[in-house]
Design an enzyme around this catalytic site. Structure first.
Site, PDB file in Angstrom:
ATOM      1  N   TYR A 244      15.215 -27.237 -24.193  1.00 47.81           N
ATOM      2  CA  TYR A 244      16.464 -26.810 -23.555  1.00 47.81           C
ATOM      3  C   TYR A 244      17.657 -26.925 -24.509  1.00 47.81           C
ATOM      4  O   TYR A 244      18.434 -25.975 -24.644  1.00 47.81           O
ATOM      5  CB  TYR A 244      16.691 -27.623 -22.284  1.00 47.81           C
TER       6      TYR A 244
ATOM      7  N   GLU B 184      21.462 -19.973 -28.503  1.00 48.04           N
ATOM      8  CA  GLU B 184      22.397 -19.074 -27.831  1.00 48.04           C
ATOM      9  C   GLU B 184      23.801 -19.223 -28.410  1.00 48.04           C
ATOM     10  O   GLU B 184      24.529 -18.223 -28.596  1.00 48.04           O
ATOM     11  CB  GLU B 184      22.395 -19.368 -26.327  1.00 48.04           C
TER      12      GLU B 184
END
Length: 335
Positions: free
Chosen positions: A259, A266
């Site tokens: 995660y 991103e």
């Protein structure tokens, strides 16, 4: 007691053991002839304070007394804490029947969902389709990585984007499922993750050809797909009441490294796109006003970067609570 010898022969219980009693250290023995036939295999349990012998009746009925002889042996005394006569048994049976009837009444008041099986079938199919989609993405990217090496980074988007578009568009159904109460997943974490991914996929990568050939695309897609390889099968099996412990552990553990890595990928993608949006002016909005103010899209992306890291913190906290609930030590129920 040492080495108790307990047998039942011809409906007579024979007891013999060495222990410390009224006569000091000695061998103690007795015999009890039961009123009616009993099973020939008694169950014996020795503790520090006492010896428990359990004898099963051959037929379940009420006895007038325990022994065949009318006069009770002097060493034999009833334990009234365990005593149960016929009236007590009838009362206990009646209470159990009333409890069963009350339970049936409560269950009858709860309206049955006529679409229960349809909803379950839909959830199974949804999770299966998503699992197959992300499996295709993961396998395709892995094979290309082994064959082409770093050269596979450049055309990841052109090879994988169609399937990723499909899976991430379909993922919008998870928000709808949570809104209508079809699943118990909290709404806010789902919205933050799905809209965050779709923003990167459709707005950043989908609109800028310059970004589609960058290596960061490979890492974004790879981290997303690995996470979903365990999440969707876990939910699919949960729909049919099956829990596979290794899969449960993977579902609530692999996100710990993946995660943050996915969020970092991103963020790198957004940072790399800011100069391109500044140069092209794409998505920048000019407002008709005397000051001629323009909302620059790169400034929006900078604000989004802050929201991205806040969202990572919120979702990380949510996932940690889920992991603690599913993998943490089970609380014992108070009797």
């Amino acid at each position: 007691l040492q080495n108790p010898d307990i047998t039942i022969t011809d409906n007579v219980l024979h007891f013999r053991a060495q222990g410390h009693g009224a006569k000091g250290d000695n061998i103690y023995e007795f015999e009890i002839e039961f009123l009616e036939p009993v099973e020939p295999k008694p169950v014996c349990r020795v503790t520090q304070r006492q010896l428990n012998i359990t004898v099963q009746k051959k037929e379940s009925n009420w006895w007038e007394r325990l022994t065949k002889q009318e006069k009770r042996p002097l060493f034999l005394a009833p334990d009234f804490d365990r005593w149960l006569d016929e009236s007590d048994a009838e009362m206990e049976l009646k209470e159990k029947e009333e409890e069963k009837i009350n339970k049936m009444r409560i269950e009858s008041r709860v309206p049955k969902d006529p679409f229960k099986h349809l909803k379950k079938g839909y959830l199974i199919m949804y999770n299966l389709v998503q699992f197959l989609g992300f499996s295709w993405i993961f396998v395709n990217m892995t094979v290309r990585l082994f064959i082409l090496g770093k050269d596979s980074f450049c055309d990841t988007f052109h090879t994988i984007s169609d399937m990723m578009y499909f899976c991430q568009t379909l993922a919008l159904m998870e928000i709808m499922n949570s809104l209508i109460g079809l699943v118990r997943s909290p709404l806010i974490p789902s919205v933050m993750q799905i809209f965050g991914r779709n923003f990167v996929l459709f707005v950043i990568l989908g609109s800028l050809e310059e970004m589609q050939s960058k290596p960061v695309v490979f890492f974004i897609f790879y981290f997303w797909s690995i996470t979903e390889l365990f999440r969707y099968p876990y939910y699919m099996l949960s729909c049919i009441g099956i829990e596979w412990k290794p899969l449960t552990w993977l579902r609530y553990s692999v996100w710990i490294p993946l995660y943050p890595l996915g969020g970092l990928s991103e963020a790198v993608c957004i940072i790399q796109s800011i100069p391109i949006f500044s140069e092209t002016g794409k998505f920048s909005l000019g407002l008709p006003n005397p000051l001629n103010v323009t909302i620059q899209f790169p400034f929006v992306l900078q604000i989004y970067l802050i929201a991205l890291f806040l969202g990572i913190f919120v979702n990380f906290r949510h996932l940690y609570k889920q992991r603690k609930r599913h993998l943490g030590p089970k609380k014992r129920k108070m009797k």
